[in-house]
Design an enzyme around this catalytic site. Sequence first.
Site, PDB file in Angstrom:
ATOM      1  N   LYS A 154     -73.034   6.601  27.921  1.00 27.19           N
ATOM      2  CA  LYS A 154     -73.803   7.206  26.841  1.00 27.19           C
ATOM      3  C   LYS A 154     -75.280   7.175  27.215  1.00 27.19           C
ATOM      4  O   LYS A 154     -75.927   6.135  27.207  1.00 27.19           O
ATOM      5  CB  LYS A 154     -73.577   6.479  25.516  1.00 27.19           C
ATOM      6  CG  LYS A 154     -74.068   7.304  24.326  1.00 27.19           C
ATOM      7  CD  LYS A 154     -73.304   6.994  23.047  1.00 27.19           C
ATOM      8  CE  LYS A 154     -73.480   8.089  22.007  1.00 27.19           C
ATOM      9  NZ  LYS A 154     -72.692   7.829  20.790  1.00 27.19           N
ATOM     10  N   TRP A 213     -72.821  11.966  25.915  1.00 26.26           N
ATOM     11  CA  TRP A 213     -71.806  11.372  26.789  1.00 26.26           C
ATOM     12  C   TRP A 213     -71.844  11.997  28.185  1.00 26.26           C
ATOM     13  O   TRP A 213     -71.952  13.199  28.334  1.00 26.26           O
ATOM     14  CB  TRP A 213     -70.418  11.562  26.197  1.00 26.26           C
ATOM     15  CG  TRP A 213     -70.197  10.830  24.911  1.00 26.26           C
ATOM     16  CD1 TRP A 213     -70.076  11.373  23.673  1.00 26.26           C
ATOM     17  CD2 TRP A 213     -70.082   9.414  24.747  1.00 26.26           C
ATOM     18  NE1 TRP A 213     -69.889  10.386  22.733  1.00 26.26           N
ATOM     19  CE2 TRP A 213     -69.891   9.172  23.365  1.00 26.26           C
ATOM     20  CE3 TRP A 213     -70.120   8.321  25.619  1.00 26.26           C
ATOM     21  CZ2 TRP A 213     -69.729   7.883  22.839  1.00 26.26           C
ATOM     22  CZ3 TRP A 213     -69.963   7.041  25.105  1.00 26.26           C
ATOM     23  CH2 TRP A 213     -69.773   6.830  23.726  1.00 26.26           C
ATOM     24  N   THR A 230     -48.682  -4.540  31.850  1.00 32.35           N
ATOM     25  CA  THR A 230     -49.801  -3.676  32.220  1.00 32.35           C
ATOM     26  C   THR A 230     -50.656  -4.411  33.244  1.00 32.35           C
ATOM     27  O   THR A 230     -50.698  -5.639  33.279  1.00 32.35           O
ATOM     28  CB  THR A 230     -50.682  -3.360  30.991  1.00 32.35           C
ATOM     29  OG1 THR A 230     -51.201  -4.581  30.490  1.00 32.35           O
ATOM     30  CG2 THR A 230     -49.878  -2.676  29.918  1.00 32.35           C
ATOM     31  N   GLU A 263     -47.243   1.849  29.135  1.00 28.07           N
ATOM     32  CA  GLU A 263     -46.742   1.931  27.758  1.00 28.07           C
ATOM     33  C   GLU A 263     -45.942   3.198  27.477  1.00 28.07           C
ATOM     34  O   GLU A 263     -45.386   3.350  26.387  1.00 28.07           O
ATOM     35  CB  GLU A 263     -47.932   1.894  26.770  1.00 28.07           C
ATOM     36  CG  GLU A 263     -48.655   0.555  26.681  1.00 28.07           C
ATOM     37  CD  GLU A 263     -49.733   0.388  27.754  1.00 28.07           C
ATOM     38  OE1 GLU A 263     -49.689   1.133  28.761  1.00 28.07           O
ATOM     39  OE2 GLU A 263     -50.607  -0.475  27.594  1.00 28.07           O
TER      40      GLU A 263
END
Lengths: 541, 541
Positions: B440, B445, B186, B329
Amino acid sequence: MFGMMQDRPLVVSMLLERMEGRFRGKEIVTAQADGVMRATFGDVADRVRRLVTVLDGLGVPADARVGTFGWNTQRHLELYVAVPSSGRVLHTINHRLFAEQLTFIVNDAADDVLFIDRSLLPIVWPLMKSFTTVRQIVVMDDGDSAEIPDDPRVRDYETLVADAEPANDQMFAVHDERSAASLCYTSGTTGQPKGVLYDHRSIILHALMLQTADAFGLGESDTIMPVVPMFHVNAWGLPYAALMCGAQLVMPGTATAPAELLGQIEQHSVTFTAAVTTVWRGALQHLGGHDLTSLRHIVCGGGAVPLSLSRAYDEAIGQPLRNAWGMTETSPVVTCAYLPPRTQLSREDARDLLAHPGVALPLTQLRVVGSDGKVVARDGKSTGELQAAGATIAAAYFGQSGPSASSSFTDDGWLRTGDVATIGPDGQLRIVDRTKDLIKSGGEWISSVELENEIMGHGDVVEAAVIAVPDDKWGERPLACVVAAPGTMLSPELIRQHLAGRVAKWWVPEQVLIVDEIPKTATGKFSKVALRDSVLGLDAT
Amino acid sequence: MFGMMQDRPLVVSMLLERMEGRFRGKEIVTAQADGVMRATFGDVADRVRRLVTVLDGLGVPADARVGTFGWNTQRHLELYVAVPSSGRVLHTINHRLFAEQLTFIVNDAADDVLFIDRSLLPIVWPLMKSFTTVRQIVVMDDGDSAEIPDDPRVRDYETLVADAEPANDQMFAVHDERSAASLCYTSGTTGQPKGVLYDHRSIILHALMLQTADAFGLGESDTIMPVVPMFHVNAWGLPYAALMCGAQLVMPGTATAPAELLGQIEQHSVTFTAAVTTVWRGALQHLGGHDLTSLRHIVCGGGAVPLSLSRAYDEAIGQPLRNAWGMTETSPVVTCAYLPPRTQLSREDARDLLAHPGVALPLTQLRVVGSDGKVVARDGKSTGELQAAGATIAAAYFGQSGPSASSSFTDDGWLRTGDVATIGPDGQLRIVDRTKDLIKSGGEWISSVELENEIMGHGDVVEAAVIAVPDDKWGERPLACVVAAPGTMLSPELIRQHLAGRVAKWWVPEQVLIVDEIPKTATGKFSKVALRDSVLGLDAT
């Protein structure tokens, strides 16, 4: 060293997630004697979960065979998903077989319970006493008026489903994708029928292969009508592919007469359909009365596609017939008709190419093996026995201990198909003949399939089948049985004139019989066995 | 009870049969510094067989990792097939990483040998002394003039291949499809890079899924140009899919400048191409100079597709950009942009839908899990963490003993993607944000991704990235970094005016910085980590 990807087996129950999620609003429509039955994939999934509980409630053992005598219907589809998901084996049975064969098959499979469409009770119930393992019968009421026996062993499908709790995911018992999922017997043109035991893995891989762009390219925009029976090799895998890709399904049920099939294509805007040649030949004369513009792909399997028939379809509705090749032993689709890209073909040449088996799907392999046991060149000319390998291809028959128990498999594990074939440099498969249908005349081979195709190219011919007859001088000679179109004046001499110049002179049969019909096997193919019996009056071997 | 289908593992070497049979005449074209390199799939297959022998000759242990530093080229493709087919593990390495990361990765993988494009020697060779396991270097001469070290450990690819005997099928060592085939790290926006170890099964299933009609629908009629690097998650699986379905391949090599890419699309009639947003944004101004009518599908991955960019493509060349979603992944493709059939959408609405991730491919599963640990409704509104399952999805990272060793996997074996998402009733996935990129503010959010998309909709904006900054009153507030198009007079106030009415009032950032460029990760995505570093002058965690 092993990879570190998730251990997610390819199992039939994985279809439920798609039926209940993204595709829950998709429809399946079934023609019934008493009207149309409709349900969404979400409804079907709920009934599948209940059906799993029903099987438990009936006391069907963990990996028992569950036999079905059914038409192409929603209920049959529910069994397609529920039985394998429960860990049991779905055994679809061809009700068109002779009584002795039905008894043999049910007992050979050791079916524990049979699910039977009400309209098929008159065929199956009288045989009940000959079935040695069947404990119970579940009747699926398709609106037929056949009497339902007053017998404690007989249950009603809808009552059982309505009374059952839906199974949760933990009740789907299959964790090894090599577990048996379904069982289908070969139509058995010679000898006793033999069972092919599919595993979950082969069903899922086959469904995925049918969705690839160069195969059938099935997708959510399709409405699929499988005319090929669900008792015949999983209806060529179409129901499973439809559930995976979210294509809508139109199930003809008992409405299988040509005009009824065309009516359903028109009414439900079917895009993809599949049947054997006989069906499409029967429907030809009805094409004019229907708007069939929704169709994008008509599969014509179970043998060669007569070019004349395909041309007639193309001219009438703008869709040629497309061949595909496979067997009960191969899940079944191995090749499908295919036009290679970047080639300029006339419409007639394209039709001709589409009338042939085409090329092998991903994950499958084909080879042609000569009489010397060596793989022949892929030159489109060298012939030999066609052999197949892949995860969707049988390694042995049900009840046999392994490949060595049968001459149908090679020492290195390939299926011997019994077809004589060539493969071209571009991978295009051509079936020359069945091994046992070749005619050896004067030491040279004559292809009965090729002769039949040429004869069926005559405008007045409906069907033609060619068999070998013993000949003192040449060993064998071809004999043609020909069905003439109504009102035509066909004669043996006209057939021979038609063949002159189209095939080698020594191929032209001396004996041409004008007959009323060609006998068919239970799956609609020409029965050469029955033809030899009736023409030669002897048992063919 | 087990099924009786053939035991045919899904392994990379099965691609050779297709490369050498039906597709032997298909071409792969590679742009090189010294001209174009051309070969047929048949040629490539022969070189693959020799390469297997080369690996044996170099004494590379049976399941060792073979590292590659390479561009998108024919030789890299040969390694893609040869290394896994030999039983070894192909470890593709992103040469754009920092030196310390490269050293970490090579040593973590314990690469035994490295195959390096000559043009990348200046990056890799100086690190040689830091590699603890590498015994040998094989240089692939791509026409670059970089000096080749005079060192006994350095070998020449073409010499080795020319001197080797082709391996026969018996030398393909993989019989268990769960064997490791390739390894990719990754990009590691936080912490050390982690390796994902693909198995043969996942590579073959993924290649098959890309061919399904409702995914990319790849087939023999395609000419595929993977712009996404071959060191990045198997170039999104496109090379393997191309070899399976017989699509021609155009490999850009080092010719990755926008005008060069467009020139190759035009010259080779590319039908399908895939790259990250940055590439397509860079190519936009060059579209006018090229005939790109061959293109049927442009994948734009690595993040959301700015609708304004897609619109610009659609208006210029009649092709909108199509999003896809996945991760290292996940092999990587899990969803691809998708227009449901039988819906009437305006061109703009269709572009908008195609600019989003789309729906899950067959064999993959997605779910969104709320903060209470429960799966949320598929209503297109309920948000939570996106989790993925399937045979093409990682269960653990390389070197870890199992899923429990990492917080990236759930107890029931699903991958935690770190994305915040919704799923609609029709299965359409929407990525709201990265878990760690949500802002936040006052207990509510704010989606940085949504803000970025709105800002990038302004005609004068080239790129925009939004991060959270600490705020005494609200906890966090959004801060926008914006790159203006050359010659425009963009100001923070104009951005705020643009946002008014497009997003909630309290979403509009007080701080808007006009910057020269947004820092990118090695795979071309916005590096929020680097952005936070430079803007806030502190280490983001």
